[in-house]
Design a protein around this motif. Structure first.
Motif, mmCIF file in Angstrom:
data_model
loop_
_atom_site.group_PDB
_atom_site.id
_atom_site.type_symbol
_atom_site.label_atom_id
_atom_site.label_comp_id
_atom_site.label_asym_id
_atom_site.label_seq_id
_atom_site.Cartn_x
_atom_site.Cartn_y
_atom_site.Cartn_z
ATOM 1 N N UNK A 19 42.240 -2.178 -16.970
ATOM 2 C CA UNK A 19 40.882 -2.377 -16.459
ATOM 3 C C UNK A 19 40.585 -3.865 -16.309
ATOM 4 N N UNK A 20 40.115 -4.249 -15.122
ATOM 5 C CA UNK A 20 39.770 -5.646 -14.848
ATOM 6 C C UNK A 20 38.257 -5.781 -14.767
ATOM 7 N N UNK A 21 37.708 -6.722 -15.510
ATOM 8 C CA UNK A 21 36.271 -6.944 -15.487
ATOM 9 C C UNK A 21 35.859 -7.469 -14.110
ATOM 10 N N UNK A 22 34.805 -6.913 -13.566
ATOM 11 C CA UNK A 22 34.306 -7.358 -12.271
ATOM 12 C C UNK A 22 35.029 -6.743 -11.083
ATOM 13 N N UNK A 23 35.931 -5.800 -11.325
ATOM 14 C CA UNK A 23 36.672 -5.147 -10.243
ATOM 15 C C UNK A 23 36.266 -3.673 -10.222
ATOM 16 N N UNK A 24 35.230 -3.370 -9.454
ATOM 17 C CA UNK A 24 34.711 -2.004 -9.376
ATOM 18 C C UNK A 24 35.753 -1.051 -8.803
ATOM 19 N N UNK A 25 35.651 0.213 -9.223
ATOM 20 C CA UNK A 25 36.576 1.232 -8.728
ATOM 21 C C UNK A 25 36.242 1.682 -7.310
ATOM 22 N N UNK A 26 35.058 1.359 -6.827
ATOM 23 C CA UNK A 26 34.680 1.782 -5.475
ATOM 24 C C UNK A 26 34.573 0.594 -4.524
ATOM 25 N N UNK A 27 35.205 -0.526 -4.869
ATOM 26 C CA UNK A 27 35.192 -1.722 -4.024
ATOM 27 C C UNK A 27 36.543 -2.422 -4.137
ATOM 28 N N UNK A 28 36.833 -3.279 -3.170
ATOM 29 C CA UNK A 28 38.092 -4.012 -3.164
ATOM 30 C C UNK A 28 37.848 -5.490 -3.422
ATOM 31 N N UNK A 29 38.718 -6.089 -4.219
ATOM 32 C CA UNK A 29 38.756 -7.550 -4.344
ATOM 33 C C UNK A 29 39.466 -8.095 -3.111
ATOM 34 N N UNK A 30 39.447 -9.408 -2.920
ATOM 35 C CA UNK A 30 40.104 -9.990 -1.738
ATOM 36 C C UNK A 30 41.573 -9.632 -1.661
ATOM 37 N N UNK A 31 42.292 -9.749 -2.783
ATOM 38 C CA UNK A 31 43.721 -9.453 -2.750
ATOM 39 C C UNK A 31 43.979 -7.973 -2.498
ATOM 40 N N UNK A 32 43.070 -7.104 -2.962
ATOM 41 C CA UNK A 32 43.217 -5.679 -2.707
ATOM 42 C C UNK A 32 42.937 -5.363 -1.235
ATOM 43 N N UNK A 33 41.979 -6.060 -0.643
ATOM 44 C CA UNK A 33 41.689 -5.878 0.770
ATOM 45 C C UNK A 33 42.904 -6.260 1.607
ATOM 46 N N UNK A 34 43.531 -7.385 1.274
ATOM 47 C CA UNK A 34 44.729 -7.803 2.003
ATOM 48 C C UNK A 34 45.857 -6.793 1.819
ATOM 49 N N UNK A 35 46.027 -6.295 0.599
ATOM 50 C CA UNK A 35 47.047 -5.273 0.356
ATOM 51 C C UNK A 35 46.778 -4.037 1.204
#
Length: 70
Positions: A19-35
């Protein structure tokens, strides 16, 4: 490309082993968006046999479908 495949790519890109703080399960971080963009490019162009190079496929996806929306 179906909405079901996009949902699958979203879940795969958003998966967290720890679990990463500030990384919601229903949203993407920048690196996740690129992935997710790379996964979509692979599914749309490489897996379909339209292109053989994932880098070119990703560039094509971003150029033709993302940047056109500016």
């Amino acid at each position: 490309m179906t909405s079901g495949k996009i949902d699958t790519y979203f879940v795969a890109a958003n998966y967290e082993e720890v679990e990463q703080e500030g990384n919601d399960d229903n949203a993407l971080c920048r690196f996740e968006f690129l992935e997710m963009m790379v996964r979509i490019a692979k599914g749309k162009y490489v897996d379909s046999g339209y292109m053989g190079d994932l880098a070119v496929a990703t560039d094509t996806l971003i150029t033709k479908h993302v940047l056109q929306m500016e």
